[in-house]
Scaffold this motif. Sequence first.
Motif, mmCIF file in Angstrom:
data_model
loop_
_atom_site.group_PDB
_atom_site.id
_atom_site.type_symbol
_atom_site.label_atom_id
_atom_site.label_comp_id
_atom_site.label_asym_id
_atom_site.label_seq_id
_atom_site.Cartn_x
_atom_site.Cartn_y
_atom_site.Cartn_z
ATOM 1 N N ILE A 1 0.840 -1.197 0.000
ATOM 2 C CA ILE A 1 0.000 0.000 0.000
ATOM 3 C C ILE A 1 0.875 1.247 0.000
ATOM 4 C CG2 ILE A 1 -1.770 1.293 1.247
ATOM 5 C CD1 ILE A 1 -2.612 -1.340 2.561
ATOM 6 N N THR A 2 0.599 2.145 -0.941
ATOM 7 C CA THR A 2 1.318 3.424 -0.986
ATOM 8 C C THR A 2 0.319 4.547 -1.246
ATOM 9 O OG1 THR A 2 1.790 3.220 -3.355
ATOM 10 C CG2 THR A 2 3.457 2.366 -1.827
ATOM 11 N N HIS A 3 0.822 5.766 -1.126
ATOM 12 C CA HIS A 3 0.003 6.991 -1.262
ATOM 13 C C HIS A 3 0.679 7.884 -2.294
ATOM 14 C CE1 HIS A 3 -1.150 11.133 0.199
ATOM 15 N NE2 HIS A 3 -2.334 10.558 0.272
ATOM 16 N N PRO A 4 0.542 7.535 -3.581
ATOM 17 C CA PRO A 4 1.294 8.252 -4.617
ATOM 18 C C PRO A 4 0.839 9.691 -4.832
ATOM 19 C CG PRO A 4 -0.236 6.709 -5.620
ATOM 20 C CD PRO A 4 -0.263 6.447 -4.143
ATOM 21 N N LYS A 5 -0.391 10.010 -4.427
ATOM 22 C CA LYS A 5 -0.901 11.371 -4.614
ATOM 23 C C LYS A 5 -1.944 11.660 -3.539
ATOM 24 C CE LYS A 5 -4.435 9.768 -7.920
ATOM 25 N NZ LYS A 5 -5.590 9.930 -7.047
ATOM 26 N N SER A 6 -2.158 12.942 -3.286
ATOM 27 C CA SER A 6 -3.200 13.310 -2.331
ATOM 28 C C SER A 6 -4.553 12.899 -2.894
ATOM 29 C CB SER A 6 -3.164 14.807 -2.047
ATOM 30 O OG SER A 6 -3.441 15.536 -3.223
ATOM 31 N N ILE A 7 -5.438 12.510 -2.024
ATOM 32 C CA ILE A 7 -6.743 12.018 -2.452
ATOM 33 C C ILE A 7 -7.828 13.079 -2.288
ATOM 34 C CG2 ILE A 7 -8.541 10.291 -1.993
ATOM 35 C CD1 ILE A 7 -6.270 8.425 -1.034
ATOM 36 N N GLN A 8 -7.829 13.756 -1.152
ATOM 37 C CA GLN A 8 -8.943 14.640 -0.810
ATOM 38 C C GLN A 8 -8.622 16.123 -0.976
ATOM 39 O OE1 GLN A 8 -11.457 12.535 -0.030
ATOM 40 N NE2 GLN A 8 -12.899 14.234 -0.220
ATOM 41 N N PHE B 1 1.783 -4.563 7.117
ATOM 42 C CA PHE B 1 0.534 -4.062 6.521
ATOM 43 C C PHE B 1 -0.024 -2.916 7.350
ATOM 44 C CE2 PHE B 1 -4.092 -4.371 7.239
ATOM 45 C CZ PHE B 1 -4.559 -3.878 6.024
ATOM 46 N N PHE B 2 -0.118 -3.098 8.649
ATOM 47 C CA PHE B 2 -0.651 -2.038 9.516
ATOM 48 C C PHE B 2 0.277 -0.823 9.529
ATOM 49 C CE2 PHE B 2 -3.111 -5.591 11.528
ATOM 50 C CZ PHE B 2 -4.374 -5.077 11.282
ATOM 51 N N GLU B 3 1.581 -1.061 9.456
ATOM 52 C CA GLU B 3 2.525 0.056 9.399
ATOM 53 C C GLU B 3 2.308 0.886 8.130
ATOM 54 O OE1 GLU B 3 5.036 1.255 11.363
ATOM 55 O OE2 GLU B 3 4.340 -0.076 12.976
ATOM 56 N N ASP B 4 2.177 0.211 6.992
ATOM 57 C CA ASP B 4 1.955 0.921 5.731
ATOM 58 C C ASP B 4 0.619 1.649 5.727
ATOM 59 O OD1 ASP B 4 4.385 0.138 4.746
ATOM 60 O OD2 ASP B 4 3.591 -1.378 3.365
ATOM 61 N N LEU B 5 -0.403 1.000 6.281
ATOM 62 C CA LEU B 5 -1.733 1.610 6.318
ATOM 63 C C LEU B 5 -1.715 2.889 7.153
ATOM 64 C CD1 LEU B 5 -4.655 1.297 5.385
ATOM 65 C CD2 LEU B 5 -5.058 -0.214 7.353
ATOM 66 N N ALA B 6 -1.058 2.848 8.295
ATOM 67 C CA ALA B 6 -0.942 4.049 9.128
ATOM 68 C C ALA B 6 -0.146 5.135 8.402
ATOM 69 C CB ALA B 6 -0.276 3.705 10.450
ATOM 70 N N ARG B 7 0.919 4.735 7.714
ATOM 71 C CA ARG B 7 1.771 5.713 7.038
ATOM 72 C C ARG B 7 1.034 6.461 5.935
ATOM 73 N NH1 ARG B 7 3.921 4.977 2.588
ATOM 74 N NH2 ARG B 7 3.865 2.683 2.771
ATOM 75 N N VAL B 8 0.232 5.747 5.123
ATOM 76 C CA VAL B 8 -0.458 6.442 4.028
ATOM 77 C C VAL B 8 -1.491 7.430 4.584
ATOM 78 C CG1 VAL B 8 -0.036 4.626 2.342
ATOM 79 C CG2 VAL B 8 -2.165 4.578 3.673
ATOM 80 N N TYR B 9 -2.062 7.127 5.734
ATOM 81 C CA TYR B 9 -2.970 8.084 6.373
ATOM 82 C C TYR B 9 -2.199 9.289 6.908
ATOM 83 C CZ TYR B 9 -7.526 5.894 6.018
ATOM 84 O OH TYR B 9 -8.727 5.425 5.526
ATOM 85 N N GLN B 10 -1.035 9.054 7.467
ATOM 86 C CA GLN B 10 -0.196 10.176 7.901
ATOM 87 C C GLN B 10 0.098 11.104 6.735
ATOM 88 O OE1 GLN B 10 3.273 8.247 9.500
ATOM 89 N NE2 GLN B 10 2.218 7.488 11.322
ATOM 90 N N GLU B 11 0.383 10.534 5.585
ATOM 91 C CA GLU B 11 0.713 11.339 4.404
ATOM 92 C C GLU B 11 -0.498 12.115 3.899
ATOM 93 O OE1 GLU B 11 2.343 8.442 1.758
ATOM 94 O OE2 GLU B 11 4.198 8.207 2.928
ATOM 95 N N GLU B 12 -1.656 11.484 3.896
ATOM 96 C CA GLU B 12 -2.865 12.189 3.446
ATOM 97 C C GLU B 12 -3.240 13.319 4.412
ATOM 98 O OE1 GLU B 12 -6.328 13.108 1.139
ATOM 99 O OE2 GLU B 12 -4.460 12.039 0.679
ATOM 100 N N LEU B 13 -3.142 13.067 5.697
ATOM 101 C CA LEU B 13 -3.434 14.117 6.680
ATOM 102 C C LEU B 13 -2.441 15.268 6.557
ATOM 103 C CD1 LEU B 13 -4.352 12.001 9.838
ATOM 104 C CD2 LEU B 13 -5.909 13.352 8.431
ATOM 105 N N ASP B 14 -1.194 14.957 6.276
ATOM 106 C CA ASP B 14 -0.196 16.007 6.077
ATOM 107 C C ASP B 14 -0.543 16.846 4.843
ATOM 108 O OD1 ASP B 14 2.437 17.256 6.669
ATOM 109 O OD2 ASP B 14 3.008 16.364 4.750
ATOM 110 N N ASP B 15 -0.947 16.196 3.774
ATOM 111 C CA ASP B 15 -1.349 16.923 2.563
ATOM 112 C C ASP B 15 -2.548 17.830 2.841
ATOM 113 O OD1 ASP B 15 0.642 15.744 1.059
ATOM 114 O OD2 ASP B 15 -0.673 14.220 0.170
#
Length: 380
Positions: free
Chosen positions: A110-117, A169-183
């Motif tokens: 799981i990755t967060h290649p771009k902001s979603i919201q 898996f849980f580490e990656d899931l938490a990280r992508v949320y950290q990135e989206e919240l930062d964006d």
Amino acid sequence: MSLPPGVYRADQVGSLLRPKPILAARQKVAAGELKQEDLKELEDKYIADVVRKQIDAGLRAVTDGEFRRAVFHIDFLKQLEGIETQGVLQSTNVSKGGVMPPRLVVVKKITHPKSIQVQDFKYLESQIAAADAQGKVTTKVSIPSPTMVHFRGGRDTIDEASYPTLEPFFEDLARVYQEELDDLYKAGARFVQLDDTNLAYLCDPQMRAEAEKRHGDANQLTRQYAALINKAISKRPKDLTIGIHLCRGNHRSQWFAQGGYEPVAEVLFKDLNVDVYFLEYDDARSGDFSPLRHLPENKIVVLGVMTSKKGALSDKEEIIKRVKEAAEFCPKGLKQLCLSHQCGFASGMAGNELSEEEQWAKVRLEVEIAKELWGDDLSV
């Protein structure tokens, strides 16, 4: 005590009934008869309209009504790299017949290649500015809780080659949320709500038993979810308010789970590092108010004692009575409570079984009741 920034005595979960032209346009897009850009243009138009309607109704936490989503969680989560939809969920707890949402599957890391919201947030902000309401209302962002990726499927829906064990898996899931919240924060967002059905589903005896077959001990799963959410929000700045909404299902006025909050209450209130809880409490399915005795003095509950599932208006005196009953369990009484409907009016694009006119009448009544309970300034 003061309310956290972005929280109001008359508040809302977020979703609103979709205008019929948007629903018709979505069908045309699915049939290949309309371009996605044309749908977005139509969504922009009606979001601008619904911003003004919310403000006119007296709300100060303003959303885009989730007009760009088909289902409250799917549209967001499938934009994370590595997550796909395959088939539909099965449920044994449905109040009446209905279409089940798509099944989420993790097919690779799981990755967060771009902001979603972010772009949706910026457009909503611009419409609030156009309504001459900047500084008077909060631009509210609602996104699904990270637990939504795991609860219904678990190990069977997570690719073993990518995640031989679930800790990464849980580490990656938490990280992508950290990135989206930062964006979102960098874009100007100061209030984000996590929509979570699963902590509420763990209050239902049947769904709790089913969860234990997939995940093991339900008490441990509750703690694991609290840790996941805490990790996901752990890097937020101090001036970013985080709320969580617990829901037992809200599809076309039907429900999926029942049971009071007691099985998760201590973890929910004492371990989860959020500022405000939006709790479903519109009927007996949610149990009594006694779990609120675990609420710490520095946290707020937005009490969903009004219902978005029916068109009829709530009895004003009954709502006031119930809010005051709930206050008896809170350490600081009425100061720790706000008012809302138990959920949004349209968790999926089909919406609940009421008219737009009935929806707005219910919102106006909510604001009226809140002012009677707490005074005209809904921010204190």
